[in-house]
Design an enzyme around this catalytic site. Sequence first.
Site, PDB file in Angstrom:
ATOM      1  N   GLY A   1      68.674 -47.572   3.476  1.00  0.00           N
ATOM      2  CA  GLY A   1      68.367 -46.592   4.514  1.00  0.00           C
ATOM      3  C   GLY A   1      69.602 -45.798   4.931  1.00  0.00           C
TER       4      GLY A   1
ATOM      5  N   GLY B   1      64.575 -58.702   7.324  1.00  0.00           N
ATOM      6  CA  GLY B   1      63.309 -59.031   7.985  1.00  0.00           C
ATOM      7  C   GLY B   1      63.167 -58.357   9.334  1.00  0.00           C
TER       8      GLY B   1
ATOM      9  N   SER C   1      65.668 -53.236  13.914  1.00  0.00           N
ATOM     10  CA  SER C   1      65.206 -54.572  14.324  1.00  0.00           C
ATOM     11  C   SER C   1      65.842 -54.968  15.645  1.00  0.00           C
ATOM     12  CB  SER C   1      65.567 -55.600  13.253  1.00  0.00           C
ATOM     13  OG  SER C   1      65.061 -55.201  12.005  1.00  0.00           O
ATOM     14  N   ARG C   2      67.015 -54.409  15.952  1.00  0.00           N
ATOM     15  CA  ARG C   2      67.723 -54.789  17.177  1.00  0.00           C
ATOM     16  C   ARG C   2      67.192 -54.061  18.415  1.00  0.00           C
ATOM     17  NH1 ARG C   2      72.503 -55.305  13.410  1.00  0.00           N
ATOM     18  NH2 ARG C   2      73.151 -57.493  13.566  1.00  0.00           N
TER      19      ARG C   2
ATOM     20  N   GLY D   1      60.609 -48.259   9.354  1.00  0.00           N
ATOM     21  CA  GLY D   1      61.746 -47.803   8.544  1.00  0.00           C
ATOM     22  C   GLY D   1      61.846 -48.605   7.249  1.00  0.00           C
ATOM     23  N   HIS D   2      61.752 -49.932   7.367  1.00  0.00           N
ATOM     24  CA  HIS D   2      61.770 -50.765   6.161  1.00  0.00           C
ATOM     25  C   HIS D   2      60.594 -50.410   5.249  1.00  0.00           C
ATOM     26  CE1 HIS D   2      63.698 -53.682   9.156  1.00  0.00           C
ATOM     27  NE2 HIS D   2      64.637 -53.565   8.235  1.00  0.00           N
TER      28      HIS D   2
END
Length: 306
Positions: free
Chosen positions: A144, A28, A183-184, A33-34
């Site tokens: 990825g 999530g 996400s980070r 990118g996702h």
Amino acid sequence: MHILHTPEALIAYRKTVSGTIGLVPTMGALHAGHLSLVEHARDDNRHVITTIFVNPTQFGQGEDFAAYPRTLDADLQKLADAGVDAVFTPTPDNMYPQGYQTYVTVEHITQQLEGAMRPTHFRGVTTIVNKLFNLAQPTIAYFGQKDAQQVCVIRRMVRDLHIPTEIAIIPTAREADGLAMSSRNVYLSGEQRASAVCLSRGMMRASALYHEGERQPHRLLQAVADEIDNEPLAQIDYIAVNTARTLAPIAVIPDMDWGRGDMPNDDEPLLLSLTVRFGKTRLLDNTLLPHHLNTRAGLTQFLGAG
Ligand code: AMP
């Protein structure tokens, strides 16, 4: 779009669909990118299933499991807009109920690089991916390049366990300045975010040297290290050169005992990977050398290919 919360609901959904299925596992906090993985899955398959699950077993003690960004409503909207058919978003208790005691372990290539820093990480990854494969029974699963060692570990598991799913590897999506999307990245302060471009800049320098004919692994590593050492907020965890196919270690900074290998012949594609800390935030990036192999076709042919 179907939203499924339990393994039983996913099994029931899976029985209602036929034709090819693309699976995109994520934790999530979705970014472009996702969504690039989702687009590839949409193009290739009749149905697309995305999973959103912050998997506790791949986080070590003291890591950011509790703090990991969770943005479910926004994620569901993005996936609906991208034409996903079903989203699986279980709870930890659903996936690891009381009495749970079964894990999948890939033994050797998990010991170095990220595995050396995070000893239980890949066991958590291979276990959850196996469970998701059992539930969704995908034709193709999408991962990825960003997590290159994860790709190699999963490809090894798929071969070793005769899992009838194809693995697609999608190139790393980047911000305009070259920083790999993650996400980070939201953990970074403004100043840290500005200096984080040193990862991609360092890799570009090494790629350029490789292109000019440089094959001494320590010179390639030093080119990356020089860029990162220029940034006072950046602290190198490691920079490594491995063979792309098998992750055989060639050289690493700092010189750890998992980093001593022979340089393969000049044409053997290499994986240059690095992890850099900005305060508590660890950023990962990597590139294949030569640079033109950083495409879905090039990655599939070489990265973790055995
Ligand atoms: P995560 O949610 O971070 O576990 O990532 C889910 C999937 O998206 C993994 O296969 C990642 O490798 C992939 N991924 C994460 N960041 C990127 C990116 N910047 N470009 C392409 N794929 C990515």
